[in-house]
Scaffold this motif. Structure first.
Motif, mmCIF file in Angstrom:
data_model
loop_
_atom_site.group_PDB
_atom_site.id
_atom_site.type_symbol
_atom_site.label_atom_id
_atom_site.label_comp_id
_atom_site.label_asym_id
_atom_site.label_seq_id
_atom_site.Cartn_x
_atom_site.Cartn_y
_atom_site.Cartn_z
ATOM 1 N N ARG A 208 0.812 -1.219 0.000
ATOM 2 C CA ARG A 208 0.000 0.000 0.000
ATOM 3 C C ARG A 208 0.845 1.270 0.000
ATOM 4 O O ARG A 208 0.350 2.360 -0.298
ATOM 5 C CB ARG A 208 -0.952 0.003 1.194
ATOM 6 C CG ARG A 208 -0.289 0.004 2.568
ATOM 7 C CD ARG A 208 -1.369 -0.026 3.652
ATOM 8 N NE ARG A 208 -0.822 -0.007 5.001
ATOM 9 C CZ ARG A 208 -0.512 -1.095 5.687
ATOM 10 N NH1 ARG A 208 -0.681 -2.291 5.125
ATOM 11 N NH2 ARG A 208 -0.036 -1.002 6.917
ATOM 12 N N TYR A 209 2.130 1.146 0.365
ATOM 13 C CA TYR A 209 3.003 2.323 0.401
ATOM 14 C C TYR A 209 3.678 2.592 -0.959
ATOM 15 O O TYR A 209 4.335 3.617 -1.126
ATOM 16 C CB TYR A 209 4.080 2.152 1.469
ATOM 17 C CG TYR A 209 3.528 1.978 2.868
ATOM 18 C CD1 TYR A 209 2.807 3.009 3.477
ATOM 19 C CD2 TYR A 209 3.716 0.795 3.581
ATOM 20 C CE1 TYR A 209 2.293 2.863 4.761
ATOM 21 C CE2 TYR A 209 3.206 0.633 4.864
ATOM 22 C CZ TYR A 209 2.489 1.668 5.444
ATOM 23 O OH TYR A 209 1.977 1.516 6.720
ATOM 24 N N PHE A 210 3.543 1.646 -1.894
ATOM 25 C CA PHE A 210 4.218 1.758 -3.184
ATOM 26 C C PHE A 210 3.183 1.709 -4.322
ATOM 27 O O PHE A 210 3.030 0.685 -4.988
ATOM 28 C CB PHE A 210 5.237 0.624 -3.364
ATOM 29 C CG PHE A 210 6.402 0.700 -2.422
ATOM 30 C CD1 PHE A 210 7.589 1.301 -2.811
ATOM 31 C CD2 PHE A 210 6.301 0.161 -1.141
ATOM 32 C CE1 PHE A 210 8.662 1.368 -1.932
ATOM 33 C CE2 PHE A 210 7.384 0.216 -0.272
ATOM 34 C CZ PHE A 210 8.566 0.832 -0.659
ATOM 35 N N PRO A 211 2.459 2.804 -4.551
ATOM 36 C CA PRO A 211 1.440 2.805 -5.599
ATOM 37 C C PRO A 211 2.073 2.723 -6.989
ATOM 38 O O PRO A 211 3.158 3.276 -7.223
ATOM 39 C CB PRO A 211 0.731 4.145 -5.396
ATOM 40 C CG PRO A 211 1.788 5.029 -4.807
ATOM 41 C CD PRO A 211 2.598 4.129 -3.911
ATOM 42 N N GLU B 287 -1.964 9.129 -9.290
ATOM 43 C CA GLU B 287 -3.286 8.666 -8.858
ATOM 44 C C GLU B 287 -3.107 7.372 -8.079
ATOM 45 O O GLU B 287 -3.326 6.280 -8.600
ATOM 46 C CB GLU B 287 -4.199 8.453 -10.065
ATOM 47 C CG GLU B 287 -4.480 9.732 -10.855
ATOM 48 C CD GLU B 287 -5.432 9.484 -12.010
ATOM 49 O OE1 GLU B 287 -6.024 8.381 -12.080
ATOM 50 O OE2 GLU B 287 -5.580 10.385 -12.856
ATOM 51 N N PRO B 288 -2.694 7.476 -6.829
ATOM 52 C CA PRO B 288 -2.352 6.281 -6.043
ATOM 53 C C PRO B 288 -3.517 5.356 -5.737
ATOM 54 O O PRO B 288 -3.321 4.176 -5.462
ATOM 55 C CB PRO B 288 -1.747 6.869 -4.763
ATOM 56 C CG PRO B 288 -2.299 8.245 -4.673
ATOM 57 C CD PRO B 288 -2.456 8.715 -6.080
ATOM 58 N N GLY B 289 -4.740 5.882 -5.744
ATOM 59 C CA GLY B 289 -5.888 5.029 -5.479
ATOM 60 C C GLY B 289 -6.265 4.963 -4.015
ATOM 61 O O GLY B 289 -5.522 5.414 -3.129
#
Length: 253
Positions: free
Chosen positions: A221-224, A229-231
């Motif tokens: 979750r820390y590496f989009p 637009e990481p989501g």
């Protein structure tokens, strides 16, 4: 004798793509088999079937009562016997590379012959054994290649890892995220990767937190994949874990 089955080369026939057997000048017919395999190992792959058909036509023209089955059986026996000889050679033989090329060529001949075999001659015990030996040889070659590839791939493998104190995993993740943003004086990315998975896999493989493995899905979750637009599943590194900041060094005069 082979000369009664296969068409000898005419004298003064200097064509470079001849399918006939022998030299264009005087040659000893007792060495016919050597000349036969010299031709087998030099003709193009797309002429293998033509080679068979040409010599079959010659055999039938020389033997009015001859049958293709007889010619086929003799042709098959020559290829099968030589293939067994080559498969039995030592891999450390000084001619190993040449032997491998010749084995591949003979295997192409056997494939062609099997497709023409209406009499199931290739299913004799000797033929089956030769085919199995051929397959075993191919598998051994593949194993040798895979072992070499594995040796290269694991050359830098290590059982050790970098240990992170318990509770400081996110601090290390923050450092890696910062490193992705660093640029050279020319404005190029200092460290570039096509995907974020490279960073995550590296961390999970070479780092531990309190001697425990780091879960790939947990740090994901820390590496989009798209930082713009990481989501919804993206999470920022908690402020309490951002203990260090990487800054460019001052230019030296």
């Amino acid at each position: 004798m082979s000369v009664t089955y296969f068409k000898p080369r005419d004298r003064f026939d200097f064509s470079k793509d001849s399918l006939d057997i022998g030299n264009p000048l005087q040659w000893d017919r007792s060495h016919f088999l050597k000349h036969f395999f010299k031709r087998v190992f030099t003709i193009r792959d797309d002429r293998i079937d033509e080679f068979y058909q040409r010599h079959l036509a010659y055999y039938l023209s020389q033997h009015p009562d001859g049958k293709e089955q007889i010619f086929f059986k003799y042709f098959w026996s020559l290829i099968e016997r030589q293939l067994k000889v080559l498969l039995g050679t030592n891999v450390y033989d000084e001619h190993h590379l040449r032997n491998e090329r010749e084995i591949v060529r003979l295997q192409k001949f056997t494939s062609m012959l099997i497709s023409l075999d209406r009499w199931n001659i290739h299913k004799s015990n000797d033929a089956v054994i030769a085919q199995q030996e051929s397959e075993i040889f191919a598998l051994k070659q593949e194993v040798t290649r895979l072992k070499a590839d594995l040796k290269k791939a694991t050359a830098f493998e290590t059982e050790g890892y970098i240990n992170i104190p318990e509770g400081y995993r996110n601090t290390v993740l923050h450092l890696h995220l910062q490193m992705q943003e660093l640029k050279t004086p020319e404005g190029k990315e200092l460290m570039f990767s096509q995907t974020q998975s490279v960073w995550m896999k590296m961390i999970c493989k070479y780092f531990r937190e309190g001697d425990k493995e780091i879960n790939y899905e947990t740090i994901r979750r820390y590496f989009p994949s798209d930082k713009r637009e990481p989501g919804d599943k993206h999470a920022d590194i908690p402020a309490k874990s951002k203990l260090f900041t990487i800054n460019p060094a001052k230019k030296r005069s």
